[in-house]
Write a protein that holds these residues in place. Structure first.
Motif, PDB file in Angstrom:
ATOM      1  N   ALA A  39      37.666  36.251  -1.333  1.00 42.39           N
ATOM      2  CA  ALA A  39      38.589  37.447  -1.889  1.00 42.39           C
ATOM      3  C   ALA A  39      39.668  37.619  -0.644  1.00 42.39           C
ATOM      4  CB  ALA A  39      37.950  38.415  -2.387  1.00 42.39           C
ATOM      5  N   VAL A  40      38.931  38.075   0.505  1.00 45.80           N
ATOM      6  CA  VAL A  40      39.804  38.400   1.711  1.00 45.80           C
ATOM      7  C   VAL A  40      40.788  37.167   2.150  1.00 45.80           C
ATOM      8  CG1 VAL A  40      39.588  38.756   4.017  1.00 45.80           C
ATOM      9  CG2 VAL A  40      38.456  40.235   2.474  1.00 45.80           C
ATOM     10  N   GLU A  41      40.215  36.088   1.968  1.00 41.75           N
ATOM     11  CA  GLU A  41      40.793  34.685   2.500  1.00 41.75           C
ATOM     12  C   GLU A  41      42.113  34.718   1.577  1.00 41.75           C
ATOM     13  OE1 GLU A  41      40.611  29.768   3.162  1.00 41.75           O
ATOM     14  OE2 GLU A  41      38.971  31.081   2.383  1.00 41.75           O
ATOM     15  N   ILE A  42      41.812  34.710   0.124  1.00 46.81           N
ATOM     16  CA  ILE A  42      42.902  34.662  -0.633  1.00 46.81           C
ATOM     17  C   ILE A  42      44.122  35.538  -0.544  1.00 46.81           C
ATOM     18  CG2 ILE A  42      43.658  34.723  -3.015  1.00 46.81           C
ATOM     19  CD1 ILE A  42      40.902  33.313  -3.490  1.00 46.81           C
ATOM     20  N   THR A  43      43.718  37.035  -0.282  1.00 46.69           N
ATOM     21  CA  THR A  43      44.748  37.987  -0.229  1.00 46.69           C
ATOM     22  C   THR A  43      45.522  37.760   1.177  1.00 46.69           C
ATOM     23  OG1 THR A  43      43.334  39.612  -1.612  1.00 46.69           O
ATOM     24  CG2 THR A  43      44.974  40.600   0.081  1.00 46.69           C
ATOM     25  N   ARG A  44      44.643  37.495   2.260  1.00 40.82           N
ATOM     26  CA  ARG A  44      45.439  37.208   3.516  1.00 40.82           C
ATOM     27  C   ARG A  44      46.381  36.124   3.650  1.00 40.82           C
ATOM     28  NH1 ARG A  44      40.876  37.078   7.927  1.00 40.82           N
ATOM     29  NH2 ARG A  44      40.728  39.646   8.689  1.00 40.82           N
ATOM     30  N   THR A  45      45.953  35.030   2.866  1.00 45.94           N
ATOM     31  CA  THR A  45      46.817  33.953   2.862  1.00 45.94           C
ATOM     32  C   THR A  45      47.941  33.896   2.192  1.00 45.94           C
ATOM     33  OG1 THR A  45      44.720  32.284   3.135  1.00 45.94           O
ATOM     34  CG2 THR A  45      46.786  31.299   2.159  1.00 45.94           C
ATOM     35  N   PHE A  67      53.881  35.036   2.187  1.00 46.23           N
ATOM     36  CA  PHE A  67      55.101  35.843   1.696  1.00 46.23           C
ATOM     37  C   PHE A  67      55.956  36.335   2.708  1.00 46.23           C
ATOM     38  CE2 PHE A  67      57.250  39.818  -0.010  1.00 46.23           C
ATOM     39  CZ  PHE A  67      57.872  39.250  -0.816  1.00 46.23           C
ATOM     40  N   VAL A  68      55.362  37.014   3.614  1.00 45.00           N
ATOM     41  CA  VAL A  68      56.055  37.869   4.722  1.00 45.00           C
ATOM     42  C   VAL A  68      56.602  36.877   5.548  1.00 45.00           C
ATOM     43  CG1 VAL A  68      54.702  40.129   4.382  1.00 45.00           C
ATOM     44  CG2 VAL A  68      53.853  38.201   6.025  1.00 45.00           C
ATOM     45  N   ASP A  69      56.027  35.567   5.718  1.00 44.05           N
ATOM     46  CA  ASP A  69      56.508  34.629   6.744  1.00 44.05           C
ATOM     47  C   ASP A  69      57.576  33.930   6.005  1.00 44.05           C
ATOM     48  OD1 ASP A  69      54.701  34.781   8.902  1.00 44.05           O
ATOM     49  OD2 ASP A  69      53.506  33.014   8.082  1.00 44.05           O
ATOM     50  N   LEU A  70      57.659  33.929   4.996  1.00 41.04           N
ATOM     51  CA  LEU A  70      58.736  33.317   4.050  1.00 41.04           C
ATOM     52  C   LEU A  70      60.027  34.224   4.452  1.00 41.04           C
ATOM     53  CD1 LEU A  70      60.312  31.159   2.416  1.00 41.04           C
ATOM     54  CD2 LEU A  70      59.234  32.257   0.505  1.00 41.04           C
ATOM     55  N   HIS A  71      59.761  35.656   4.031  1.00 39.44           N
ATOM     56  CA  HIS A  71      61.044  36.506   3.846  1.00 39.44           C
ATOM     57  C   HIS A  71      61.312  37.175   5.117  1.00 39.44           C
ATOM     58  CE1 HIS A  71      61.211  35.418  -0.297  1.00 39.44           C
ATOM     59  NE2 HIS A  71      60.023  35.562  -0.544  1.00 39.44           N
ATOM     60  N   LEU A  72      60.388  37.468   5.882  1.00 40.29           N
ATOM     61  CA  LEU A  72      60.770  38.222   7.330  1.00 40.29           C
ATOM     62  C   LEU A  72      60.882  37.086   8.224  1.00 40.29           C
ATOM     63  CD1 LEU A  72      58.316  41.317   7.209  1.00 40.29           C
ATOM     64  CD2 LEU A  72      60.640  40.991   6.022  1.00 40.29           C
ATOM     65  N   ARG A  73      60.438  35.859   8.037  1.00 40.08           N
ATOM     66  CA  ARG A  73      60.615  34.906   9.511  1.00 40.08           C
ATOM     67  C   ARG A  73      61.339  33.678   8.819  1.00 40.08           C
ATOM     68  NH1 ARG A  73      54.454  35.703  12.124  1.00 40.08           N
ATOM     69  NH2 ARG A  73      55.225  37.207  13.766  1.00 40.08           N
ATOM     70  N   LYS A  74      61.616  33.617   7.699  1.00 37.91           N
ATOM     71  CA  LYS A  74      62.184  32.431   7.398  1.00 37.91           C
ATOM     72  C   LYS A  74      61.769  30.995   7.434  1.00 37.91           C
ATOM     73  CE  LYS A  74      65.423  35.187   5.887  1.00 37.91           C
ATOM     74  NZ  LYS A  74      65.564  35.930   4.464  1.00 37.91           N
ATOM     75  N   ARG A  75      60.259  31.114   7.478  1.00 35.65           N
ATOM     76  CA  ARG A  75      59.491  29.898   7.698  1.00 35.65           C
ATOM     77  C   ARG A  75      59.211  29.378   6.185  1.00 35.65           C
ATOM     78  NH1 ARG A  75      55.269  32.084  12.180  1.00 35.65           N
ATOM     79  NH2 ARG A  75      56.911  32.238  13.830  1.00 35.65           N
ATOM     80  N   PRO A  76      59.373  27.964   5.770  1.00 38.17           N
ATOM     81  CA  PRO A  76      59.176  27.386   4.631  1.00 38.17           C
ATOM     82  C   PRO A  76      57.592  27.608   4.192  1.00 38.17           C
ATOM     83  CG  PRO A  76      60.675  26.225   5.653  1.00 38.17           C
ATOM     84  CD  PRO A  76      60.017  27.172   6.767  1.00 38.17           C
ATOM     85  N   GLN A  77      57.369  27.930   2.816  1.00 41.68           N
ATOM     86  CA  GLN A  77      55.790  28.289   2.441  1.00 41.68           C
ATOM     87  C   GLN A  77      55.733  27.156   1.212  1.00 41.68           C
ATOM     88  OE1 GLN A  77      53.563  29.880   4.173  1.00 41.68           O
ATOM     89  NE2 GLN A  77      55.227  30.283   5.721  1.00 41.68           N
ATOM     90  N   PRO A  78      55.140  26.135   1.286  1.00 44.17           N
ATOM     91  CA  PRO A  78      54.806  25.249   0.086  1.00 44.17           C
ATOM     92  C   PRO A  78      53.910  25.861  -0.790  1.00 44.17           C
ATOM     93  CG  PRO A  78      55.233  23.828   2.143  1.00 44.17           C
ATOM     94  CD  PRO A  78      55.275  25.380   2.495  1.00 44.17           C
TER      95      PRO A  78
END
Length: 389
Positions: free
Chosen positions: A339-345, A350-361
């Protein structure tokens, strides 16, 4: 979300953490070890510090005689070295009050207060001026800021500053530096008309004040210069997640938001919410047509990037640290570590995509690595028409 649903959320937490029989409870209480938090997955050591903040511009919303709003805030951040004293998870009294609020009598409080965290108190921060994105975390109703520690530590290890807020008098117990302990006064008002709207607005005001204190000309944290004020997101669990959208509508500094299994108390207005938003919840309550209709209602008014995901096997408390506690006393439907892994991942993607502009397949569709996660935002993938929500 009506207050009956909030009560149901508390009941779910109790169900997750209670034992099958009194005899089993007694035996488990004797053998349960202290909680050990999942290790962060990022490359950096984690530092942490606490801030005591006082907003003299507004009275406390729950205690009329308090003319100023006091908050305790924990900051987690990437550290230069993994040295020093590990941060406590809670104080002993905070642990006692949390277990009392959850009606759990047989779990020793020191299993929480002695929990092994992964952050080092007041470790020197790593970064350069305006180099680190900020994520604000708001816990579920009656839960302390410590209940999102595993998520906070992981984000910090990946180069984020994380601010976890104790919303005073909404947490089971909040310890202040002078020794005072506040309890959940707001819990007495849970059935009052308009409670959810009041709590949501109060949390948005708390977040805006914390941002003022971190980003203003005289910041409350000596490392505040590392924060990039143009890259801020908010994530919350339950009431904290529901408050993320309203905070974004009232504070333009919050550029992206995440709701972890919380029903919305204040509808998104017809003009819509154009900034990125992630809905991540339990199947039972938050699949289209589930117990909480507020997601379907507000989904239609999210006009920017958005995703609606549910996780099979996770319950309402699963998006916090509670599953790790459950593992110590018998476990929940999904192992706490999973459960922790899924939430963290998914939060991290999401934040990597929208705050760092890193693509997230990972956010583009179902994943073989995480078959528990179902996408509802695209009827071609899920086979479900969202308009039935």
């Amino acid at each position: 979300m009506p207050t009956s649903v909030l009560r149901g959320a508390l009941a779910a937490a109790v169900a997750l953490l209670t034992f099958a029989t009194p005899a089993a409870a007694d035996a488990a209480a004797e053998r349960v070890p202290a909680l050990v938090l999942s290790e962060p997955t990022g490359p950096h050591p984690v530092g942490t510090t606490s801030l005591h903040l006082i907003d003299e511009s507004r009275p406390d919303p729950w205690v009329a005689e308090k003319t100023a709003r006091e908050l305790m805030v924990s900051l987690w951040y990437p550290a230069r070295t993994a040295q020093g004293r590990r941060a406590p998870y809670t104080t002993a009294r905070e642990a006692e009050l949390l277990l009392k609020e959850l009606l759990i009598k047989d779990l020793p409080a020191d299993a929480l207060s002695r929990a092994r965290t992964n952050a080092f108190t007041d470790a020197p921060a790593l970064g350069h001026d305006r180099g680190l994105p900020l994520v604000v975390l708001s816990p579920g109703f009656s839960a302390p800021r410590s209940s999102l520690t595993t998520l906070a530590e992981d984000l910090a290890s990946k180069g984020y500053v994380v601010a976890g807020i104790d919303h005073t008098y909404e947490s089971a117990g909040t310890a202040f530096p002078d020794g005072r302990i506040t309890t959940c006064v707001a819990c007495r008002s849970l059935d009052s008309p308009g409670f959810g709207k009041k709590a949501t607005r109060g949390r948005a005001a708390d977040v805006s004040f914390v941002l003022d204190q971190l980003l203003g000309p005289d910041p409350a944290w000596k490392g505040a210069r590392l924060i990039d004020p143009s890259r801020i997101a908010m994530a919350g669990h339950s009431l904290g997640g529901a408050s993320s959208a309203w905070t974004m509508l009232t504070d333009a500094r919050v550029r992206a938001g995440i709701n972890l299994d919380g029903g919305f108390h204040i509808p998104i207005p017809s003009k819509g919410l154009s900034r990125p938003f992630l809905l991540l919840g339990a199947v039972k309550s938050h699949k289209p047509g589930g117990q909480d209709p507020s997601w379907g209602r507000d989904w239609r008014r999210m006009t920017g990037w958005k995703r609606w995901l549910t996780v099979d096997g996770m319950d309402h408390p699963s998006f916090s640290d509670f599953p790790l506690i459950a593992d110590r006393i018998g476990g929940g439907r999904l192992p706490g570590s999973r459960a922790v892994e899924i939430t963290r991942t998914y939060v991290g993607a999401f934040v990597d995509l929208h705050l760092r502009k890193r693509p997230q397949p990972l956010l583009e569709g179902p994943s073989r690595r995480y078959p528990e996660v179902e996408f509802w935002n695209d009827s071609r993938r899920s086979g479900t028409v969202l308009e039935t929500a």
